[in-house]
Design an enzyme around this catalytic site. Structure first.
Site, PDB file in Angstrom:
ATOM      1  N   ASP A  29      -3.716   9.019  14.779  1.00  0.00           N
ATOM      2  CA  ASP A  29      -2.383   9.245  15.332  1.00  0.00           C
ATOM      3  C   ASP A  29      -2.295   8.541  16.684  1.00  0.00           C
ATOM      4  O   ASP A  29      -3.206   8.678  17.509  1.00  0.00           O
ATOM      5  CB  ASP A  29      -2.162  10.753  15.499  1.00  0.00           C
ATOM      6  CG  ASP A  29      -0.734  11.132  15.797  1.00  0.00           C
ATOM      7  OD1 ASP A  29      -0.095  10.466  16.640  1.00  0.00           O
ATOM      8  OD2 ASP A  29      -0.256  12.116  15.215  1.00  0.00           O
ATOM      9  N   ILE A  30      -1.217   7.790  16.928  1.00  0.00           N
ATOM     10  CA  ILE A  30      -1.089   7.070  18.203  1.00  0.00           C
ATOM     11  C   ILE A  30      -0.673   8.001  19.345  1.00  0.00           C
ATOM     12  O   ILE A  30      -0.722   7.611  20.504  1.00  0.00           O
ATOM     13  CB  ILE A  30      -0.118   5.876  18.122  1.00  0.00           C
ATOM     14  CG1 ILE A  30       1.298   6.331  17.775  1.00  0.00           C
ATOM     15  CG2 ILE A  30      -0.630   4.827  17.156  1.00  0.00           C
ATOM     16  CD1 ILE A  30       2.348   5.254  17.959  1.00  0.00           C
ATOM     17  N   HIS A  94       2.767  13.703   5.236  1.00  0.00           N
ATOM     18  CA  HIS A  94       1.525  13.431   5.953  1.00  0.00           C
ATOM     19  C   HIS A  94       0.837  14.733   6.354  1.00  0.00           C
ATOM     20  O   HIS A  94       1.482  15.736   6.594  1.00  0.00           O
ATOM     21  CB  HIS A  94       1.733  12.525   7.170  1.00  0.00           C
ATOM     22  CG  HIS A  94       2.729  13.018   8.168  1.00  0.00           C
ATOM     23  ND1 HIS A  94       4.091  13.002   7.932  1.00  0.00           N
ATOM     24  CD2 HIS A  94       2.575  13.514   9.399  1.00  0.00           C
ATOM     25  CE1 HIS A  94       4.723  13.472   8.996  1.00  0.00           C
ATOM     26  NE2 HIS A  94       3.825  13.805   9.887  1.00  0.00           N
ATOM     27  N   HIS A  96      -1.889  16.296   9.060  1.00  0.00           N
ATOM     28  CA  HIS A  96      -2.571  16.116  10.341  1.00  0.00           C
ATOM     29  C   HIS A  96      -3.961  16.743  10.230  1.00  0.00           C
ATOM     30  O   HIS A  96      -4.087  17.912   9.840  1.00  0.00           O
ATOM     31  CB  HIS A  96      -1.830  16.839  11.467  1.00  0.00           C
ATOM     32  CG  HIS A  96      -0.483  16.296  11.782  1.00  0.00           C
ATOM     33  ND1 HIS A  96      -0.264  15.401  12.801  1.00  0.00           N
ATOM     34  CD2 HIS A  96       0.728  16.528  11.217  1.00  0.00           C
ATOM     35  CE1 HIS A  96       1.022  15.116  12.862  1.00  0.00           C
ATOM     36  NE2 HIS A  96       1.652  15.789  11.903  1.00  0.00           N
TER      37      HIS A  96
END
Length: 134
Positions: A29-30, A94, A96
């Site tokens: 994750d950015i 998505h 996490h």
């Protein structure tokens, strides 16, 4: 139009890849909650709600995420890997995966750490190496 996550999985947008298969892709994750915060996505389905996935794809996504979590846990020191499925910010299913030291580490409202790109690259390579061992 393809989602940003589809474009990342297709290599159109750079990412710190940690694992991939024909059907799934995992990348850092950015805007991470912690070092190693990883997103796991289906490559070819852009539905934004995980429970809309066909059963086989749903089960495959979780099996892939489990393997990624094992690699992440081996590469990033933590007490365990936290899991969240929110799907509100990007219209693409998505999962996490977040390395945790405490339950508070999975608070999406907290200030995010700034992790230099060189460190992100190191983490991605370490997780990918662990993933390839599994």
């Amino acid at each position: 139009m393809a989602t940003i996550f589809s474009r990342i999985a297709a290599g159109e947008i750079p990412s710190w890849k940690v694992a991939e298969s024909d059907d799934f892709y995992a990348f850092l994750d950015i805007n991470p909650l912690a070092e190693g915060h990883t997103l796991v996505i289906p490559r070819n389905v852009e539905d934004d709600y995980i429970f809309n996935l066909e059963p086989e794809l749903y089960e495959g996504l979780w099996a892939f995420a489990r393997k990624v979590a094992r690699a992440l846990e081996a590469a990033v020191p933590c007490k365990r890997i936290g899991v969240a499925v929110l799907g509100m910010e990007v219209p693409h299913t998505h999962i996490h995966l977040v390395p945790l030291q405490s339950e508070g580490d999975l608070d999406f409202r907290k200030k995010r750490p700034e992790i230099p790109s060189e460190r992100m690259e190191q983490i991605a390579k370490a997780v990918l190496a662990e993933y390839e061992k599994l």
